[in-house]
Structures are given as structure tokens and as C-alpha cells.
Design a protein around this motif. Sequence first.
Motif, mmCIF file in Angstrom:
data_model
loop_
_atom_site.group_PDB
_atom_site.id
_atom_site.type_symbol
_atom_site.label_atom_id
_atom_site.label_comp_id
_atom_site.label_asym_id
_atom_site.label_seq_id
_atom_site.Cartn_x
_atom_site.Cartn_y
_atom_site.Cartn_z
ATOM 1 N N PHE A 141 0.851 -1.187 0.000
ATOM 2 C CA PHE A 141 0.000 0.000 0.000
ATOM 3 C C PHE A 141 0.891 1.243 0.000
ATOM 4 O O PHE A 141 1.864 1.313 0.752
ATOM 5 C CB PHE A 141 -0.907 0.028 1.231
ATOM 6 N N VAL A 142 0.547 2.212 -0.825
ATOM 7 C CA VAL A 142 1.306 3.454 -0.903
ATOM 8 C C VAL A 142 0.418 4.601 -0.417
ATOM 9 O O VAL A 142 -0.700 4.786 -0.905
ATOM 10 C CB VAL A 142 1.796 3.737 -2.334
ATOM 11 N N PHE A 143 0.933 5.356 0.551
ATOM 12 C CA PHE A 143 0.189 6.468 1.126
ATOM 13 C C PHE A 143 0.894 7.791 0.811
ATOM 14 O O PHE A 143 2.125 7.896 0.930
ATOM 15 C CB PHE A 143 0.083 6.326 2.645
ATOM 16 N N ASP A 144 0.111 8.786 0.429
ATOM 17 C CA ASP A 144 0.632 10.138 0.274
ATOM 18 C C ASP A 144 0.623 10.832 1.630
ATOM 19 O O ASP A 144 -0.399 10.832 2.321
ATOM 20 C CB ASP A 144 -0.214 10.942 -0.722
ATOM 21 N N ILE A 145 1.750 11.400 2.012
ATOM 22 C CA ILE A 145 1.865 12.096 3.297
ATOM 23 C C ILE A 145 1.585 13.581 3.061
ATOM 24 O O ILE A 145 2.367 14.255 2.383
ATOM 25 C CB ILE A 145 3.261 11.907 3.911
ATOM 26 N N PRO A 146 0.489 14.117 3.600
ATOM 27 C CA PRO A 146 0.122 15.514 3.335
ATOM 28 C C PRO A 146 0.985 16.541 4.051
ATOM 29 O O PRO A 146 1.083 17.685 3.626
ATOM 30 C CB PRO A 146 -1.327 15.586 3.804
ATOM 31 N N SER A 147 1.611 16.153 5.136
ATOM 32 C CA SER A 147 2.369 17.112 5.935
ATOM 33 C C SER A 147 3.709 17.447 5.284
ATOM 34 O O SER A 147 4.393 16.576 4.743
ATOM 35 C CB SER A 147 2.621 16.562 7.344
ATOM 36 N N GLU A 148 4.089 18.719 5.337
ATOM 37 C CA GLU A 148 5.383 19.142 4.820
ATOM 38 C C GLU A 148 6.519 18.735 5.759
ATOM 39 O O GLU A 148 7.686 18.770 5.384
ATOM 40 C CB GLU A 148 5.399 20.662 4.630
ATOM 41 N N ARG A 149 6.162 18.338 6.963
ATOM 42 C CA ARG A 149 7.168 17.916 7.933
ATOM 43 C C ARG A 149 7.449 16.419 7.861
ATOM 44 O O ARG A 149 8.022 15.828 8.774
ATOM 45 C CB ARG A 149 6.718 18.307 9.343
#
Length: 213
Positions: free
Chosen positions: A145-153
Motif C-alpha cells: 500500500f502506498v500512502f501520500d503524506i500531506p504534511s510538509e514535515r
Amino acid sequence: MEGVCMEGDCVNNESLCETIGTISHSCMCHSPPPAGFAPRVSPALVCPSCSFYSETGGLAAAALSEVAASKSVGRGELLVSLCYQSTTNTLTVVVLKARHLPKTESSELSDPYVKVNLYQGSKRICKKKTHVKKCSPNPVFNELFVFDIPSERGLEDTKVELLLLDSGRLSRSEGIGQLLLCASAEGTVGEHWREICEHPRRQIAKWHTLSEG
């Protein structure tokens, strides 16, 4: 699943929980001490079988550790591979397999599957799940599973929750075990998270002991 290197399943050799053998010790409730004998014990250390103080604090501590370990191991273990891509800010989670899963209350084999929840802070932002493996105490999933991380940190505020569930159970709240991967986690879970942060683009797989949900 192709492309995930298990290195000969070498992670099987990394014992996450050492089993303590049977501890023979003298307990005051089982064998009364001789007259005038005053054992040096800590009030916090007790004999797990009878709640009386054991003769030596070290033995009691080891016995209590054995009890705690057996409770954790009783939920089973999950082999998970993680890879963080800092350039694309994505996290790849591969649910590889599980082992030593407990039987159901009716002594039947479970039909396990894994739910993967991605949290940003306290908010769940994505959820996925594997296919069900029928009647398997040691299921092999091999699902990516591939997740996009929304946080810039990056992964600082990110948490990955894995819930191992039994599709044959009637209650949705009844799970087999759970695992929470995040920066604040302790032990091997925390080490796993730190490794993927320090070595982006590297796929790292580890066994983790499941806790009770």
C-alpha cells in the motif's frame, strides 16, 4: 509479491521477545521459611502464582516479565516492511505475513486480514485492507500500500495503525491484535520508524509483536 527482499527471511532470526524458561524459586506460601528467616525482598515484586513475596527480587522480576511476554506473544506477530520516499513524500507499507495467531474461542482457526489506517495527528486520512486468508494461523499476505503524506514535515506527525482482524468473528470490535507505528513508539517499533526516517528509499522489514486491541 515480487520486489520485496526478505534476505532469506533473516528477520525470523531477530527475536523480538525472548522466552524465559521455567523459574524455580522458593515462595513463602509454598514452603514456609525457617524460624527467624527474614527474606530481603521488594514489596513491589511478588510471586505471580500466589501473590506472595518471592525469596529473591530478581527471580520475581523475571517471572513477571515471563507473564507479560506470554500475554504479548499470545496475540501473534506481524512482519511489516516500510519505505519512506522523501522526494515524493510517500510512505510504502507492505503487509508481508503473520505468525503464531491465537485460535478463536471455539478453538477454530481464524480467517485473518489486516486493516491499515494512516493518521495525521489524531485524524485518520486514509484506510486500506488486505484480502482475507482463510483458516490460517500463519497467513502470508504480501500486499503493498502506498500512502501520500500531506504534511510538509514528513513523518513527524504521521502514524500507521495496523489492525489484525478475524473476518469470521461477528463483532467488528473483536480483533486479534494491533500495532501502532509512529515516531513516539518505544522498543523495536520506534527503532523501525527511526530507521526509515534516517534511510529514505530503503525498504526495511521487521517482525513486531501485536498488542491487544
